[in-house]
Write a protein that holds these residues in place. Structure first.
Motif, short mmCIF file in Angstrom:
data_model
loop_
_atom_site.label_atom_id
_atom_site.label_comp_id
_atom_site.label_asym_id
_atom_site.label_seq_id
_atom_site.Cartn_x
_atom_site.Cartn_y
_atom_site.Cartn_z
N ALA A 1 -16.49 -4.56 -1.57
CA ALA A 1 -14.97 -4.11 -1.03
C ALA A 1 -15.03 -3.39 0.62
O ALA A 1 -14.02 -3.72 1.12
CB ALA A 1 -14.69 -2.92 -1.93
N GLY A 2 -16.09 -3.09 0.98
CA GLY A 2 -16.22 -2.60 2.34
C GLY A 2 -15.67 -1.28 2.59
O GLY A 2 -15.55 -0.68 1.40
N PRO A 3 -15.84 -0.86 3.59
CA PRO A 3 -15.42 0.70 3.92
C PRO A 3 -14.01 1.05 3.28
O PRO A 3 -12.91 0.01 3.44
CB PRO A 3 -15.61 0.96 5.15
CG PRO A 3 -15.60 -0.27 5.86
CD PRO A 3 -15.88 -1.37 4.80
N VAL A 4 -13.50 2.20 2.95
CA VAL A 4 -12.17 2.77 2.45
C VAL A 4 -11.39 2.42 3.98
O VAL A 4 -11.70 2.92 4.99
CB VAL A 4 -12.20 3.97 1.88
CG1 VAL A 4 -10.87 4.42 1.61
CG2 VAL A 4 -13.00 4.08 0.56
N LEU B 1 -6.11 6.01 1.83
CA LEU B 1 -6.37 7.40 1.79
C LEU B 1 -5.42 8.24 1.33
O LEU B 1 -5.67 9.42 0.40
CB LEU B 1 -7.10 7.95 3.20
CG LEU B 1 -8.24 7.56 3.47
CD1 LEU B 1 -8.38 8.13 5.17
CD2 LEU B 1 -9.30 7.78 2.77
N THR B 2 -4.23 8.06 1.45
CA THR B 2 -3.04 8.80 0.92
C THR B 2 -3.00 8.62 -0.81
O THR B 2 -2.70 9.91 -1.60
CB THR B 2 -1.74 8.44 1.53
OG1 THR B 2 -1.66 8.46 2.80
CG2 THR B 2 -0.31 9.15 0.81
N TYR B 3 -3.52 7.59 -1.26
CA TYR B 3 -3.52 7.51 -2.62
C TYR B 3 -4.90 7.60 -3.40
O TYR B 3 -4.74 7.36 -4.59
CB TYR B 3 -2.82 6.08 -2.93
CG TYR B 3 -1.51 6.00 -2.46
CD1 TYR B 3 -0.40 6.23 -3.03
CD2 TYR B 3 -1.36 5.36 -1.05
CE1 TYR B 3 0.95 6.21 -2.49
CE2 TYR B 3 0.14 5.20 -0.34
CZ TYR B 3 0.94 5.68 -1.22
OH TYR B 3 2.38 5.78 -0.70
N LEU B 4 -5.75 7.91 -2.70
CA LEU B 4 -7.05 8.07 -3.39
C LEU B 4 -7.53 9.66 -3.18
O LEU B 4 -7.75 10.24 -2.32
CB LEU B 4 -8.19 7.12 -2.62
CG LEU B 4 -7.99 5.78 -2.53
CD1 LEU B 4 -9.20 4.83 -1.86
CD2 LEU B 4 -7.72 5.16 -4.13
N GLY C 1 0.79 -1.30 0.13
CA GLY C 1 0.13 0.10 -0.05
C GLY C 1 0.87 1.29 0.05
O GLY C 1 0.35 2.21 0.29
N THR C 2 1.95 1.16 -0.72
CA THR C 2 2.94 2.39 -0.61
C THR C 2 3.14 2.83 -1.88
O THR C 2 4.05 3.95 -2.07
CB THR C 2 4.29 2.06 0.20
OG1 THR C 2 4.94 0.95 -0.48
CG2 THR C 2 3.72 1.65 1.59
N ARG D 1 -10.47 1.69 -5.52
CA ARG D 1 -9.61 1.60 -4.30
C ARG D 1 -8.21 0.94 -4.73
O ARG D 1 -7.97 0.69 -5.85
CB ARG D 1 -10.54 0.20 -3.70
CG ARG D 1 -12.02 0.45 -3.22
CD ARG D 1 -11.98 1.33 -2.11
NE ARG D 1 -11.64 0.87 -1.09
CZ ARG D 1 -12.27 0.18 0.06
NH1 ARG D 1 -13.58 -0.23 -0.42
NH2 ARG D 1 -11.50 -0.29 0.84
N LEU D 2 -7.49 0.60 -3.50
CA LEU D 2 -6.20 0.02 -3.76
C LEU D 2 -6.59 -1.54 -3.58
O LEU D 2 -6.80 -1.99 -2.44
CB LEU D 2 -5.25 0.56 -2.82
CG LEU D 2 -4.73 2.01 -2.83
CD1 LEU D 2 -3.48 2.17 -1.94
CD2 LEU D 2 -4.19 2.54 -4.10
N SER D 3 -6.26 -2.34 -4.61
CA SER D 3 -6.62 -3.72 -4.81
C SER D 3 -5.75 -4.32 -3.72
O SER D 3 -6.00 -5.36 -3.20
CB SER D 3 -6.49 -4.15 -6.16
OG SER D 3 -5.25 -4.06 -6.64
#
Length: 366
Positions: free
Chosen positions: A85-88, A93-96, A72-73, A106-108
């Motif tokens: 997907a459920g909640p973010v 958040l940094t990338y969306l 996730g970086t 979303r970030l997969s």
């Protein structure tokens, strides 16, 4: 002493009980069973629940770009998840952007598959494959840049557009304990199907660049996947402006080989930036392109020439050369590859010279 032993025994017992509870929870509560992933309302995958969306897709040979190994970086593995997907998560958040969140992007690598899902991905990703290869050529072309030729050894052929990129894998080595993918533009002709060329600069502390520069040798086996990206030569008869700095040469070289192979006769100028004369490379190839492409001109630019360079060419950055040498037209197209600051300053220079913003294409890297 007796009290200490009792305390240790109690703590050990509590720890053991907690471990059993966590194990039971992982087996029972987190047992999501089989889940369906429907892609683009067409293709359906049946996967074991509990894994990330990214790893579930990769296990089924659907390759989403990802350069950080699912940590996730990097933010590359975005996809649209319409349901399931459920909640973010805070890690996303940094990338969306707000627009991403509004449109269910979303970030997969951060989304767990816990139920049936519906997702949307670019159709081009279905053409992405994983390849096995061997290093055929590994040579230093400047003090900090290495040229690699990777021969594909698994019987596959690669189809790509000049300008696209692949992700090269660094396996665990030295103090690096995990597999890491990084993106690199293909530098070879897209008419070559059995090998790819890469141009990779050394970054101090970079996991993959260190692997390439200090551990890879000719004959070594490697893994890569691709192709990716929407940066490639458009079909046009207008003038073409090519701009690159350092390893940004890679996709431009590929584009030039495509022009050479197809005998594309466009008025084309290539501004290439480097610091000193030692940082210039592939000058012999540029002479070949100038000889074989009737209306091609190569302009190398040195930003910090040394006295011993005895440099007679342009001194300054590529955007300075653009102001000096370029006459833009409405139908002129520009293709840029380099760092974010270089891209931003060059785009401004091109617009100032009259090139339309929607005719400027670029591959921006960190």
């Amino acid at each position: 002493m007796y009290n200490i032993l009792i305390t240790v025994a109690v703590i050990t017992g509590i720890t053991a009980v907690l471990a059993l509870i966590l194990t039971w929870a992982n087996v029972r509560i987190a047992d999501y069973g089989e889940c369906k992933i429907v892609i683009n309302n067409d293709k359906e995958l049946v996967v074991e629940g509990g894994n990330t969306l990214l790893s579930s897709l990769i296990a089924n040979e659907v390759f989403i770009p990802s350069a950080c190994g699912g940590k996730g970086t990097c933010g590359y593995c975005k996809c649209k998840v319409d349901s399931g997907a459920g909640p973010v998560l805070a890690t996303e958040l940094t990338y969306l952007s707000d627009n991403d969140i509004k449109n269910n992007v979303r970030l997969s690598c951060q989304v767990k598959v816990k139920e049936d899902m519906n997702i949307q991905i670019p159709e081009d990703l279905f053409n992405v494959k994983q390849f096995k290869g061997a290093i055929e050529i590994a040579k230093d072309i400047t003090p900090t840049i290495k040229f690699l030729r990777i021969k594909i050894t698994d019987g596959q052929e690669i189809d790509f557009k000049a300008g696209q990129y692949v992700q090269l894998l660094a396996p665990p080595y030295g103090d690096s304990t995990e597999e890491v993918f990084r993106a690199y533009s293909i530098a070879s002709s897209n008419f070559e199907k059995n090998f790819i060329d890469l141009i990779i600069g050394y970054v101090d502390g970079g996991i993959l660049t260190t692997y390439v520069h200090k551990h890879l040798s000719e004959g070594d086996k490697v893994t890569f996947n691709g192709p990716y990206g929407d940066f490639y030569l458009q079909e046009s008869e207008g003038d073409a402006v090519l701009v690159a700095v350092g390893t940004g040469m890679a996709p431009i070289r590929s584009i030039l080989y495509e022009m050479l192979h197809k005998k594309i006769d466009r008025n084309t100028i290539f501004f290439f930036g480097a610091r000193t004369k030692d940082d210039l490379f592939m000058l012999d190839e540029m002479k070949i392109f100038e000889n074989e492409l009737p209306r091609f001109k190569f302009i190398p630019c040195l930003s910090r020439p040394r006295e011993e360079d005895n440099w007679q060419g342009h001194v300054g950055r590529v955007n300075d050369a653009i102001f000096k040498y370029l006459e833009g037209k409405d139908d002129t197209e520009a293709y840029l590859c380099g760092s974010a600051p270089m891209i931003d300053s060059t785009v401004n220079a091109l617009i100032d010279k009259g090139i339309l913003e929607n005719n400027i294409f670029y591959d921006k890297f960190d």
